[in-house]
Design a protein around this motif. Structure first.
Motif, PDB file in Angstrom:
ATOM      1  N   LEU A  95      -8.627  38.544   8.070  1.00 60.49           N
ATOM      2  CA  LEU A  95      -9.197  37.891   6.892  1.00 60.49           C
ATOM      3  C   LEU A  95     -10.705  38.126   6.850  1.00 60.49           C
ATOM      4  O   LEU A  95     -11.366  38.119   7.890  1.00 60.49           O
ATOM      5  CB  LEU A  95      -8.934  36.377   6.922  1.00 60.49           C
ATOM      6  CG  LEU A  95      -7.480  35.913   6.981  1.00 60.49           C
ATOM      7  CD1 LEU A  95      -7.420  34.392   7.143  1.00 60.49           C
ATOM      8  CD2 LEU A  95      -6.710  36.351   5.743  1.00 60.49           C
ATOM      9  N   ASP A  96     -11.225  38.333   5.659  1.00 56.07           N
ATOM     10  CA  ASP A  96     -12.657  38.519   5.466  1.00 56.07           C
ATOM     11  C   ASP A  96     -13.094  37.709   4.258  1.00 56.07           C
ATOM     12  O   ASP A  96     -12.807  38.065   3.122  1.00 56.07           O
ATOM     13  CB  ASP A  96     -12.981  40.004   5.257  1.00 56.07           C
ATOM     14  CG  ASP A  96     -14.470  40.294   5.330  1.00 56.07           C
ATOM     15  OD1 ASP A  96     -15.247  39.554   4.679  1.00 56.07           O
ATOM     16  OD2 ASP A  96     -14.856  41.246   6.027  1.00 56.07           O
ATOM     17  N   TYR A  97     -13.784  36.583   4.505  1.00 57.72           N
ATOM     18  CA  TYR A  97     -14.241  35.714   3.431  1.00 57.72           C
ATOM     19  C   TYR A  97     -15.699  36.002   3.056  1.00 57.72           C
ATOM     20  O   TYR A  97     -16.279  35.298   2.229  1.00 57.72           O
ATOM     21  CB  TYR A  97     -14.094  34.245   3.835  1.00 57.72           C
ATOM     22  CG  TYR A  97     -12.651  33.784   3.984  1.00 57.72           C
ATOM     23  CD1 TYR A  97     -11.582  34.566   3.562  1.00 57.72           C
ATOM     24  CD2 TYR A  97     -12.364  32.545   4.560  1.00 57.72           C
ATOM     25  CE1 TYR A  97     -10.268  34.144   3.703  1.00 57.72           C
ATOM     26  CE2 TYR A  97     -11.057  32.105   4.692  1.00 57.72           C
ATOM     27  CZ  TYR A  97     -10.010  32.904   4.267  1.00 57.72           C
ATOM     28  OH  TYR A  97      -8.709  32.465   4.417  1.00 57.72           O
ATOM     29  N   HIS A  98     -16.289  37.020   3.672  1.00 55.15           N
ATOM     30  CA  HIS A  98     -17.676  37.366   3.367  1.00 55.15           C
ATOM     31  C   HIS A  98     -17.769  38.252   2.125  1.00 55.15           C
ATOM     32  O   HIS A  98     -18.502  37.952   1.194  1.00 55.15           O
ATOM     33  CB  HIS A  98     -18.318  38.068   4.566  1.00 55.15           C
ATOM     34  CG  HIS A  98     -19.746  38.458   4.336  1.00 55.15           C
ATOM     35  ND1 HIS A  98     -20.780  37.548   4.430  1.00 55.15           N
ATOM     36  CD2 HIS A  98     -20.316  39.652   4.011  1.00 55.15           C
ATOM     37  CE1 HIS A  98     -21.925  38.166   4.163  1.00 55.15           C
ATOM     38  NE2 HIS A  98     -21.682  39.442   3.910  1.00 55.15           N
ATOM     39  N   TRP A  99     -17.009  39.332   2.152  1.00 51.60           N
ATOM     40  CA  TRP A  99     -16.985  40.248   1.003  1.00 51.60           C
ATOM     41  C   TRP A  99     -15.926  39.795   0.018  1.00 51.60           C
ATOM     42  O   TRP A  99     -14.744  39.788   0.344  1.00 51.60           O
ATOM     43  CB  TRP A  99     -16.703  41.679   1.458  1.00 51.60           C
ATOM     44  CG  TRP A  99     -17.737  42.198   2.407  1.00 51.60           C
ATOM     45  CD1 TRP A  99     -17.584  42.435   3.743  1.00 51.60           C
ATOM     46  CD2 TRP A  99     -19.093  42.530   2.102  1.00 51.60           C
ATOM     47  NE1 TRP A  99     -18.745  42.895   4.295  1.00 51.60           N
ATOM     48  CE2 TRP A  99     -19.696  42.964   3.306  1.00 51.60           C
ATOM     49  CE3 TRP A  99     -19.859  42.507   0.933  1.00 51.60           C
ATOM     50  CZ2 TRP A  99     -21.038  43.362   3.367  1.00 51.60           C
ATOM     51  CZ3 TRP A  99     -21.183  42.912   1.011  1.00 51.60           C
ATOM     52  CH2 TRP A  99     -21.763  43.333   2.203  1.00 51.60           C
ATOM     53  N   ASP A 100     -16.325  39.424  -1.155  1.00 51.55           N
ATOM     54  CA  ASP A 100     -15.401  38.833  -2.140  1.00 51.55           C
ATOM     55  C   ASP A 100     -14.710  39.944  -2.937  1.00 51.55           C
ATOM     56  O   ASP A 100     -14.906  40.086  -4.138  1.00 51.55           O
ATOM     57  CB  ASP A 100     -16.181  37.895  -3.063  1.00 51.55           C
ATOM     58  CG  ASP A 100     -15.269  37.103  -3.978  1.00 51.55           C
ATOM     59  OD1 ASP A 100     -14.087  36.934  -3.628  1.00 51.55           O
ATOM     60  OD2 ASP A 100     -15.736  36.665  -5.044  1.00 51.55           O
ATOM     61  N   THR A 101     -13.869  40.736  -2.241  1.00 48.18           N
ATOM     62  CA  THR A 101     -13.196  41.857  -2.904  1.00 48.18           C
ATOM     63  C   THR A 101     -11.704  41.634  -3.092  1.00 48.18           C
ATOM     64  O   THR A 101     -11.112  42.197  -4.012  1.00 48.18           O
ATOM     65  CB  THR A 101     -13.395  43.157  -2.108  1.00 48.18           C
ATOM     66  OG1 THR A 101     -12.900  42.962  -0.771  1.00 48.18           O
ATOM     67  CG2 THR A 101     -14.868  43.540  -2.052  1.00 48.18           C
TER      68      THR A 101
END
Length: 255
Positions: A95-101
């Protein structure tokens, strides 16, 4: 003897001088590496590099940033590739909540499907986690990911979060950020991380360690990570090299 457990030699930043970068790594004592593929472009290159060099291996997975582009055919593709003799793990996934892609629910769906595939194929997993630790740990628990185990790639959490990951049968991999002067919490993690669950990596071309911070990272620089950990643990550099290499060989099932 060093093992860079997470490197992106398949990235465009190495397109012009990949062989020279690999040779510099070998000269620095980095004699094994895992090249991590994470999308349609980088996965085939990871396999290709692993086929060209005896001591380089590949991991294949679908990055959470690109979850929005995931199709069911990709899962079938990953399943086929996971049987390749040089593919030693599935990932990076997570999961990556930093880059909103990619929407969170799509990231979660793609993450869960890859964990289930890893269990089906009996492959360990490599976790990408950015600003999503509690959700990552919850999903790993719900999907019984401890049955295959995995690596918390470029771990950036707290000592408490490290303990949660250890209970899930995961290894803690430290990269360039542990050398940053302001990384106080990460240095505490390095001090107390159990030696039998410790790995090192570069994540090159990203996150170059001090004194090369801000420049293109490369696998030879994993030496700076090992030296920092040795200093923090009050151990010999050669000891950390040997221990982390043996851990990686065991984790990836490499003879």
């Amino acid at each position: 003897m060093l093992f860079d457990t997470h490197v992106h030699l398949n990235a465009r930043q190495f397109a012009e001088d990949r062989h020279e970068v690999i040779e510099r790594a070998f000269e620095a004592g980095v004699n094994r590496m895992v090249v991590v593929g994470f999308d349609e472009e980088t996965i085939p290159i990871a396999i290709e590099i692993a086929e060209q060099y005896e001591s380089i291996y590949a991991a294949v997975g679908w990055h959470p940033v690109d979850a929005i582009h995931y199709k069911e055919s990709h899962l079938k593709w990953l399943e086929e590739l996971s049987s390749h003799p040089k593919v030693v793990a599935l990932g990076e996934m997570g999961l990556d909540y930093h880059w909103d892609t990619s929407p969170k629910e799509i990231q979660e769906e793609v993450f869960r499907k890859q964990i289930r595939l890893a269990k089906k194929m009996h492959k360990p997993i490599i976790i990408h986690n950015r600003e999503a630790t509690s959700d990552v740990i919850a999903i790993l628990q719900e999907e019984d990911a401890q049955t295959v185990g995995g690596i918390m790639h470029c771990f950036s959490g707290s000592v408490s979060e490290m303990q949660d990951c250890l209970q899930l049968n995961f290894y803690i991999s430290l990269g360039g950020p542990v050398t940053f002067k302001n990384a106080k919490e990460l240095k505490e993690v390095a001090k107390v991380a159990p030696l039998d669950r410790l790995l090192i990596e570069t994540d090159a071309p990203y996150l170059a360690p001090h004194p090369n911070r801000g420049k293109r990272n490369e696998p030879a620089y994993v030496t700076f990570v090992a030296k920092q950990i040795a200093e923090l643990k009050n151990m010999e550099y050669e000891e950390i090299c040997q221990i982390t290499t043996n851990n990686a060989l065991k984790f990836f099932g490499i003879k």
